[in-house]
Write a protein that holds these residues in place. Sequence first.
Motif, PDB file in Angstrom:
ATOM      1  N   VAL A 102       0.841  -1.195   0.000  1.00 53.04           N
ATOM      2  CA  VAL A 102       0.000   0.000   0.000  1.00 53.04           C
ATOM      3  C   VAL A 102       0.878   1.247   0.000  1.00 53.04           C
ATOM      4  O   VAL A 102       0.633   2.192  -0.757  1.00 53.04           O
ATOM      5  CB  VAL A 102      -0.964  -0.002   1.216  1.00 53.04           C
ATOM      6  N   THR A 103       1.911   1.240   0.830  1.00 52.03           N
ATOM      7  CA  THR A 103       2.825   2.374   0.906  1.00 52.03           C
ATOM      8  C   THR A 103       3.519   2.625  -0.431  1.00 52.03           C
ATOM      9  O   THR A 103       3.701   3.771  -0.842  1.00 52.03           O
ATOM     10  CB  THR A 103       3.880   2.137   2.010  1.00 52.03           C
ATOM     11  N   LYS A 104       3.858   1.547  -1.122  1.00 51.25           N
ATOM     12  CA  LYS A 104       4.522   1.665  -2.434  1.00 51.25           C
ATOM     13  C   LYS A 104       3.528   1.957  -3.561  1.00 51.25           C
ATOM     14  O   LYS A 104       3.919   2.004  -4.719  1.00 51.25           O
ATOM     15  CB  LYS A 104       5.274   0.378  -2.760  1.00 51.25           C
ATOM     16  N   LYS A 105       2.257   2.109  -3.216  1.00 49.83           N
ATOM     17  CA  LYS A 105       1.184   2.385  -4.186  1.00 49.83           C
ATOM     18  C   LYS A 105       0.931   1.222  -5.143  1.00 49.83           C
ATOM     19  O   LYS A 105       0.391   1.398  -6.218  1.00 49.83           O
ATOM     20  CB  LYS A 105       1.454   3.669  -4.990  1.00 49.83           C
ATOM     21  N   GLU A 106       1.334   0.011  -4.742  1.00 49.88           N
ATOM     22  CA  GLU A 106       1.010  -1.183  -5.523  1.00 49.88           C
ATOM     23  C   GLU A 106      -0.429  -1.608  -5.270  1.00 49.88           C
ATOM     24  O   GLU A 106      -1.030  -2.289  -6.089  1.00 49.88           O
ATOM     25  CB  GLU A 106       1.967  -2.324  -5.153  1.00 49.88           C
ATOM     26  N   LEU A 107      -0.944  -1.232  -4.107  1.00 42.79           N
ATOM     27  CA  LEU A 107      -2.335  -1.468  -3.732  1.00 42.79           C
ATOM     28  C   LEU A 107      -2.912  -0.139  -3.280  1.00 42.79           C
ATOM     29  O   LEU A 107      -2.239   0.634  -2.604  1.00 42.79           O
ATOM     30  CB  LEU A 107      -2.440  -2.439  -2.559  1.00 42.79           C
ATOM     31  N   LYS A 108      -4.135   0.111  -3.631  1.00 44.20           N
ATOM     32  CA  LYS A 108      -4.782   1.365  -3.241  1.00 44.20           C
ATOM     33  C   LYS A 108      -5.911   1.077  -2.266  1.00 44.20           C
ATOM     34  O   LYS A 108      -7.034   0.775  -2.658  1.00 44.20           O
ATOM     35  CB  LYS A 108      -5.319   2.081  -4.490  1.00 44.20           C
ATOM     36  N   LEU A 109      -5.576   1.078  -0.971  1.00 40.15           N
ATOM     37  CA  LEU A 109      -6.608   0.934   0.039  1.00 40.15           C
ATOM     38  C   LEU A 109      -7.180   2.316   0.305  1.00 40.15           C
ATOM     39  O   LEU A 109      -6.461   3.229   0.692  1.00 40.15           O
ATOM     40  CB  LEU A 109      -6.053   0.359   1.339  1.00 40.15           C
ATOM     41  N   GLY A 110      -8.463   2.473   0.098  1.00 39.47           N
ATOM     42  CA  GLY A 110      -9.111   3.747   0.310  1.00 39.47           C
ATOM     43  C   GLY A 110      -9.666   3.866   1.718  1.00 39.47           C
ATOM     44  O   GLY A 110      -9.523   2.963   2.557  1.00 39.47           O
ATOM     45  N   VAL A 111     -10.314   4.982   1.964  1.00 36.81           N
ATOM     46  CA  VAL A 111     -10.882   5.242   3.280  1.00 36.81           C
ATOM     47  C   VAL A 111     -11.896   4.166   3.657  1.00 36.81           C
ATOM     48  O   VAL A 111     -11.926   3.706   4.795  1.00 36.81           O
ATOM     49  CB  VAL A 111     -11.521   6.647   3.311  1.00 36.81           C
ATOM     50  N   LEU A 112     -12.722   3.739   2.712  1.00 37.04           N
ATOM     51  CA  LEU A 112     -13.725   2.719   3.026  1.00 37.04           C
ATOM     52  C   LEU A 112     -13.086   1.415   3.476  1.00 37.04           C
ATOM     53  O   LEU A 112     -13.560   0.774   4.425  1.00 37.04           O
ATOM     54  CB  LEU A 112     -14.633   2.463   1.830  1.00 37.04           C
ATOM     55  N   GLU A 113     -12.014   1.008   2.792  1.00 36.78           N
ATOM     56  CA  GLU A 113     -11.323  -0.227   3.183  1.00 36.78           C
ATOM     57  C   GLU A 113     -10.684  -0.067   4.564  1.00 36.78           C
ATOM     58  O   GLU A 113     -10.731  -0.986   5.393  1.00 36.78           O
ATOM     59  CB  GLU A 113     -10.269  -0.621   2.157  1.00 36.78           C
ATOM     60  N   MET A 114     -10.102   1.117   4.813  1.00 33.28           N
ATOM     61  CA  MET A 114      -9.481   1.361   6.114  1.00 33.28           C
ATOM     62  C   MET A 114     -10.523   1.297   7.229  1.00 33.28           C
ATOM     63  O   MET A 114     -10.306   0.669   8.266  1.00 33.28           O
ATOM     64  CB  MET A 114      -8.809   2.740   6.122  1.00 33.28           C
ATOM     65  N   VAL A 115     -11.658   1.943   7.013  1.00 31.87           N
ATOM     66  CA  VAL A 115     -12.727   1.951   8.012  1.00 31.87           C
ATOM     67  C   VAL A 115     -13.245   0.527   8.238  1.00 31.87           C
ATOM     68  O   VAL A 115     -13.495   0.127   9.385  1.00 31.87           O
ATOM     69  CB  VAL A 115     -13.862   2.907   7.585  1.00 31.87           C
ATOM     70  N   HIS A 116     -13.371  -0.242   7.165  1.00 33.84           N
ATOM     71  CA  HIS A 116     -13.838  -1.622   7.291  1.00 33.84           C
ATOM     72  C   HIS A 116     -12.888  -2.441   8.162  1.00 33.84           C
ATOM     73  O   HIS A 116     -13.324  -3.135   9.093  1.00 33.84           O
ATOM     74  CB  HIS A 116     -13.982  -2.273   5.907  1.00 33.84           C
ATOM     75  N   VAL A 117     -11.598  -2.371   7.872  1.00 34.33           N
ATOM     76  CA  VAL A 117     -10.611  -3.134   8.648  1.00 34.33           C
ATOM     77  C   VAL A 117     -10.656  -2.709  10.112  1.00 34.33           C
ATOM     78  O   VAL A 117     -10.742  -3.553  11.011  1.00 34.33           O
ATOM     79  CB  VAL A 117      -9.189  -2.969   8.070  1.00 34.33           C
TER      80      VAL A 117
END
Length: 113
Positions: free
Chosen positions: A66-81
């Motif tokens: 995610v930090t390397k921008k290989e995956l794009k976790l958005g706010v919704l995914e963050m809130v879900h986790v």
Amino acid sequence: KDGRAAAGWRALASSYDAAGELDQARRCAETALAYDAADVHAATMVLLYAVKRGDEAVVCEILERVTKKELKLGVLEMVHVLGELKEVPLTRLHLDCLDSFISLASADLVTAV
């Protein structure tokens, strides 16, 4: 084809999760992510299961991607986790996820302005 296969494995993971079969759900989510390495939903599931079982290596791998921008976790995914993690005892991995999410959200806000 790989996207459809990943979606099928994600759906199966959700079914196992709903049935309380977390080990099976984790395996299905990992398989979905193997089919589509950029699948945000599968990555979110894998991250969640890894934190729940204390698998630091997997958590670090996902957060690094995610930090390397290989995956794009958005706010919704963050809130879900984070919402799902309120049900399990707090560990350092929870704090690592929270710290990473705050950093990512802050970086997104800075670039949006």
